[in-house]
Design a protein around this motif. Structure first.
Motif, PDB file in Angstrom:
ATOM      1  N   HIS A 163      -2.595  -4.953   8.652  1.00 23.21           N
ATOM      2  CA  HIS A 163      -2.719  -6.417   8.605  1.00 23.21           C
ATOM      3  C   HIS A 163      -3.923  -6.887   9.419  1.00 23.21           C
ATOM      4  CE1 HIS A 163       1.074  -7.799   6.651  1.00 23.21           C
ATOM      5  NE2 HIS A 163       1.485  -6.596   6.998  1.00 23.21           N
TER       6      HIS A 163
ATOM      7  N   SER B 113       1.772 -13.971   9.889  1.00 22.75           N
ATOM      8  CA  SER B 113       2.078 -12.786   9.091  1.00 22.75           C
ATOM      9  C   SER B 113       3.381 -12.179   9.571  1.00 22.75           C
ATOM     10  CB  SER B 113       0.952 -11.750   9.197  1.00 22.75           C
ATOM     11  OG  SER B 113      -0.198 -12.174   8.512  1.00 22.75           O
TER      12      SER B 113
ATOM     13  N   THR C 234       1.843  -9.068   0.936  1.00 23.42           N
ATOM     14  CA  THR C 234       0.814  -8.052   1.185  1.00 23.42           C
ATOM     15  C   THR C 234       1.011  -6.793   0.331  1.00 23.42           C
ATOM     16  OG1 THR C 234       2.053  -7.393   3.169  1.00 23.42           O
ATOM     17  CG2 THR C 234       0.128  -8.791   3.480  1.00 23.42           C
TER      18      THR C 234
ATOM     19  N   TRP D 255      -7.369  -4.358   1.802  1.00 23.53           N
ATOM     20  CA  TRP D 255      -6.622  -5.301   2.633  1.00 23.53           C
ATOM     21  C   TRP D 255      -7.490  -6.509   3.002  1.00 23.53           C
ATOM     22  CZ3 TRP D 255      -1.685  -5.686   4.914  1.00 23.53           C
ATOM     23  CH2 TRP D 255      -0.786  -4.680   4.562  1.00 23.53           C
TER      24      TRP D 255
ATOM     25  N   TYR E  18      -6.591 -10.426   2.291  1.00 23.65           N
ATOM     26  CA  TYR E  18      -6.494 -11.417   3.350  1.00 23.65           C
ATOM     27  C   TYR E  18      -7.517 -12.536   3.179  1.00 23.65           C
ATOM     28  CZ  TYR E  18      -2.782 -10.383   6.661  1.00 23.65           C
ATOM     29  OH  TYR E  18      -1.563 -10.279   7.269  1.00 23.65           O
TER      30      TYR E  18
END
Length: 392
Positions: free
Chosen positions: A29, A90, A142, A335, A339
């Motif tokens: 993350h 998150s 995610t 990722w 994001y």
């Protein structure tokens, strides 16, 4: 091409729930959110179920000690008092906690980015979707592999008819690390995944196959499942009733068929993650082991290997590339792409920009609900003895 320039006016003030020192996903993350320092700024967190360990971890990340909180409820309350309080959070915690934390975050006026599977029941997903709409907030999920721009190339090829009519969809996400059953007792990130009270009604169906199912929906957005048949096994007997291996068959509304193999006990396999889309004229195949390449096989012609970032690819694909064709990209860039799109979606929602939200391709609340629907129907089929069930 992406080069780190800002896509929104300012970085979003960001906090985390979970994702601490003993977690498996927190670093992913942070890699994604902070890859472009113009998108998010990590300001607060309730990083661990152990408050002291969580605070120590947050300090080592550079978070102000006063904003390293013992739990998410305290974080939401205290951040709401600050003019510079977080505006998006998150959730990187075990599955059973997602629903209550997500609901609390939305009620606290926060946008949400949540781990998958989103929740356990489709009804919970629909409730959170309605709450997010009421509060004017974004809920993102995610599915971290789905940020690979090669998938957008596949999506464009399907949309533009390069494959002809889609007949078959082959999906696989397997590895062999579940063969080490001792990790079920010793590894903090594994323990809860094989505990049905925490992980929910599935192990590999929720943990692995939801990724690949969403990726197939991203590539073929008009392909809707009509029926599914699932057969699942617990080869490590102590994991019952959760499966560590599953085979699924799909029937699509347009007459196409599909298969999914999800497994944590594919002994010796490091990463068997692949997608093959078969059409009437050609096929395409993506493997996570070679994320910069796409096989394009036209019937009667030599096999082609399409390379990420090359000018012969569709614009939709190259819009997300970062390093150029000379340099390999992988999971961190995937990722980061996800994001960045979360940030763009949140910014657009805040500004009331419906056109940007309409055209943005990213895993939103609807993708999360579809993941729940996928797991629910697979479990329903398997528990009934491996029969065809209507996908609803």
């Amino acid at each position: 091409m992406l080069n780190g320039e800002r896509k929104i006016e300012r970085p979003l003030r960001w906090g985390m729930v979970g994702g601490g020192r003993t977690g498996n996903v927190g670093y992913k993350h942070r890699l994604g959110a902070l890859r472009d320092n113009t998108a998010f700024q990590l300001l607060a967190g309730a990083f661990d179920i152990d408050p002291a360990r969580g605070k120590d971890f947050g300090i080592n990340l550079g978070v102000d000690p006063s904003r390293c909180y013992p739990d998410y409820k305290t974080m939401f309350q205290e951040e709401a008092k600050r003019k510079d309080g977080v505006e998006v959070v998150s959730i990187a915690t075990p599955n059973a906690t997602h629903y209550e934390i997500c609901k609390a975050a939305l009620n606290a006026g926060l946008h949400v980015i949540c781990e998958k599977p989103l929740f356990f029941e489709v009804g919970q997903g629909e409730e959170i979707k309605a709450l997010a709409e009421e509060k004017g907030k974004i809920v993102g999920v995610t599915y971290g592999f789905s940020g690979s721009q090669v998938l957008l190339q596949m999506r464009s090829m399907v949309k533009n008819g390069d494959l002809g009519q889609i007949h078959m969809i082959e999906l696989q996400y397997t590895h062999g690390f579940g063969c080490d059953f001792k990790a079920d007792q010793t590894n903090e990130g594994q323990k809860w995944r094989v505990n049905p009270k925490i992980s929910g009604p599935s192990f590999v169906l929720g943990d692995l196959s939801t990724h690949t199912y969403y990726m197939s929906q991203l590539i073929c957005p008009d392909m809707k499942i009509k029926q599914v048949l699932c057969d699942r096994q617990s080869f490590v007997k102590s994991r019952k009733p959760l499966e560590d291996n599953a085979y699924c068959l799909m029937r699509y509304e347009n007459g196409a068929v599909g298969r999914m193999w999800a497994s944590a006990v594919n002994a010796g396999c490091m990463n068997g993650h692949r997608i093959r889309i078969v059409g009437s004229k050609a096929s395409i195949e993506f493997s996570d082991n070679q994320p910069n390449e796409l096989l394009y096989e036209v019937q009667g012609k030599p096999i082609q290997k399409l390379i990420r970032a090359m000018p012969y690819l569709y614009d939709e694909c190259n819009a997300d590339e970062r390093l150029g064709a000379l340099h390999a990209e992988g999971l961190p860039e995937s990722w980061a792409n996800i994001y960045l799109k979360f940030a763009i979606a949140i910014d657009a929602k805040n500004r009331g920009d419906k056109e940007t939200l309409k055209n943005l391709v990213y895993p939103d609340i609807n993708a999360g609900i579809e993941g729940i629907r996928w797991v629910q129907n697979c479990v329903k089929s398997a528990n009934a003895g491996g029969i065809w069930v209507d996908f609803k």
